[in-house]
Design an enzyme around this catalytic site. Structure first.
Site, PDB file in Angstrom:
ATOM      1  CG  ASP A  57     -45.187 -19.868  -8.715  1.00  0.00           C
ATOM      2  OD1 ASP A  57     -44.644 -18.756  -9.031  1.00  0.00           O
ATOM      3  OD2 ASP A  57     -45.371 -20.894  -9.501  1.00  0.00           O
ATOM      4  CG  LEU A  58     -40.072 -18.379  -4.448  1.00  0.00           C
ATOM      5  CD1 LEU A  58     -40.387 -17.668  -3.025  1.00  0.00           C
ATOM      6  CD2 LEU A  58     -38.916 -19.384  -4.334  1.00  0.00           C
TER       7      LEU A  58
END
Length: 251
Positions: free
Chosen positions: A111-112
């Site tokens: 994820d980010l």
């Protein structure tokens, strides 16, 4: 168009995945959009079988014969999303890699705000195989989290745990260090469900503020510099995958 039953080949979705065009699921979406043609005819089913000598095109661009599966290790920095196109316009892994690799897809996602090892491949078949829980490969992380926890609490995850109706498999976690208001933990999982590490830590009252994946199966982050990418040598890839997986993906 050639009759489906008479063609000795592989399904178009699998062919496109092996060609590095898209995953099987994404290939099916392309077919649904009506932009995949075989020998000049619009394809309507992902079950249609093709051979490399056929004229296979996506939106008018011919798809070449599938290359041999290849794999790269990438040290993903914080702040990149693992997608080819982000609706919110955020920078992506593939933007950062533009011009450095052929067209590749990721093995799973980070994820980010997660850093560390991201595997990339030109083979949809290889990506799918490595993502399967049945492959049994361990994902290892270094976690920094705000809060306090005891080793006994971490040991309580070893048989798995259910959180908000989601069952998570066995987790191996070791408390490495207490640093100010934070703790450092080494954590190993085998499934890699969405936001699994963060959910597990929150379940123990911890707030993750840094998450680094250090290994995916036999492939290690090691000393690979941030934003650096390095191909896994073909010989090493075959050794690590084993004969069964190599046979499945055509390596």
């Amino acid at each position: 168009m050639t009759d489906l039953k008479k063609v000795e080949g592989e399904r178009i979705a699998k062919f496109l995945a092996r060609a590095g065009v898209a995953s099987r699921r994404d290939a099916e979406k392309l077919i649904e959009q009506g932009i995949v043609t075989v020998d000049g005819k619009v394809l309507t089913t992902p079950a249609f079988k093709v051979t490399p000598d056929m004229d296979i095109r996506i939106d008018g661009t011919r798809v070449g014969k599938p290359e041999a599966p290849r794999l790269w290790r990438y040290h993903k920095p914080d702040g990149l999303v693992t997608t080819h196109k982000d609706p919110q316009g955020r920078p992506t892994v593939f933007d950062a890699l533009a011009g450095r690799l052929p067209r590749v897809i990721s093995v799973g996602r980070l994820d980010l705000t997660t850093e560390g090892l991201l595997l990339l491949t030109n083979s949809g078949a290889l990506a799918r195989r490595l993502e399967l829980p049945s492959t049994g490969w361990t994902r290892r992380y270094r976690v920094r989290a705000y809060g306090r926890v005891k080793q006994a609490q971490l040991d309580g995850l070893k048989d798995g745990v259910e959180i908000e109706g989601v069952q998570y498999g066995p987790v191996r976690a070791v408390l490495d260090q207490v640093q100010g208001g934070n703790v450092w933990i080494t954590l190993s999982i085998n499934e890699g469900k969405n936001r699994e590490v963060r959910n597990l830590m929150r379940h123990l009252g911890l707030q993750v503020n840094r998450l680094i994946r250090t290994a995916y199966g036999p492939f290690q982050l090691g000393k690979l510099a941030k934003d650096a990418v390095e191909e896994v040598p073909g010989k090493q890839l075959k050794e690590q995958l084993g004969k069964k997986i190599c046979a499945e993906i055509g390596l």
